[in-house]
Design an enzyme around this catalytic site. Sequence first.
Site, PDB file in Angstrom:
ATOM      1  N   LYS A   1      40.658  54.819  34.373  1.00  0.00           N
ATOM      2  CA  LYS A   1      40.962  55.215  32.987  1.00  0.00           C
ATOM      3  C   LYS A   1      42.473  55.273  32.741  1.00  0.00           C
ATOM      4  O   LYS A   1      43.015  56.293  32.328  1.00  0.00           O
ATOM      5  CB  LYS A   1      40.311  56.556  32.650  1.00  0.00           C
ATOM      6  CG  LYS A   1      38.803  56.590  32.815  1.00  0.00           C
ATOM      7  CD  LYS A   1      38.246  57.964  32.443  1.00  0.00           C
ATOM      8  CE  LYS A   1      36.741  58.036  32.629  1.00  0.00           C
ATOM      9  NZ  LYS A   1      36.338  58.027  34.055  1.00  0.00           N
TER      10      LYS A   1
ATOM     11  N   THR B   1      53.487  49.921  31.413  1.00  0.00           N
ATOM     12  CA  THR B   1      53.006  50.569  32.634  1.00  0.00           C
ATOM     13  C   THR B   1      51.507  50.377  32.799  1.00  0.00           C
ATOM     14  O   THR B   1      51.016  50.074  33.896  1.00  0.00           O
ATOM     15  CB  THR B   1      53.349  52.066  32.605  1.00  0.00           C
ATOM     16  OG1 THR B   1      54.773  52.217  32.551  1.00  0.00           O
ATOM     17  CG2 THR B   1      52.815  52.785  33.831  1.00  0.00           C
TER      18      THR B   1
END
Length: 232
Positions: free
Chosen positions: A64, A71
């Site tokens: 998740k 990033t």
Amino acid sequence: MSACQSPIIVALDFPTREAALALADQLDPKLCRVKVGKELFTSCAAGIVEILRDKGFEVFLDLKFHDIPNTTAMAVKAAAEMGVWMVNVHCSGGLRMMAACRETLEAFNGPKPLLIGVTVLTSMEREDLAGIGLDIEPQEQVLRLAALAEKAGMDGLVCSAQEAPALKGAHPRLQLVTPGIRPAGSAQDDQRRILTPRQALDAGSDYLVIGRPISQAADPAKALAAIVAELG
């Protein structure tokens, strides 16, 4: 690796490699895929994915991801380099974050994992959303985030089975991954919005994440086979 045709994904929610592999060794990779989540991955790192793939399993990396676009996209690329079958990110990271992940995978020179968006965690109800400043029913928030995922080019969504019919109607292209699945007679544990495996598929779910009803069964292989038989 033999391609699995089953919709079942068994959650390897264990703190150690030994415990996870003890369960995996009882399962047939033709009958299920496996999910590696935060606890197991943090304990074992990427090596656990390689071991499971060597055993013939397709792996759903359930971390998740949720960060700034670059990033998150680089984390998704790293997952693709591991050879995972599916990876997920939080839709609440926004359109630009999801689109960056999609663009990075499109440029990846190798098999691309399914890119799945997490909408509203199945443990959350309206009062939980209100506690984080969202005065909205869970299903409304799911639909709002699903529209962003569709726009970003995601492959699918994690959602509860109750949301599946509306999501399939609004976004038929998206594949739906449903946790909180409990065979008839199982305890609900901490998943609030649940259905049985058959009910979930009938509602429009494409993949079913099942944990404790298999992992804590006296005979996990028998429990898996029973669910496969129930699904026909």
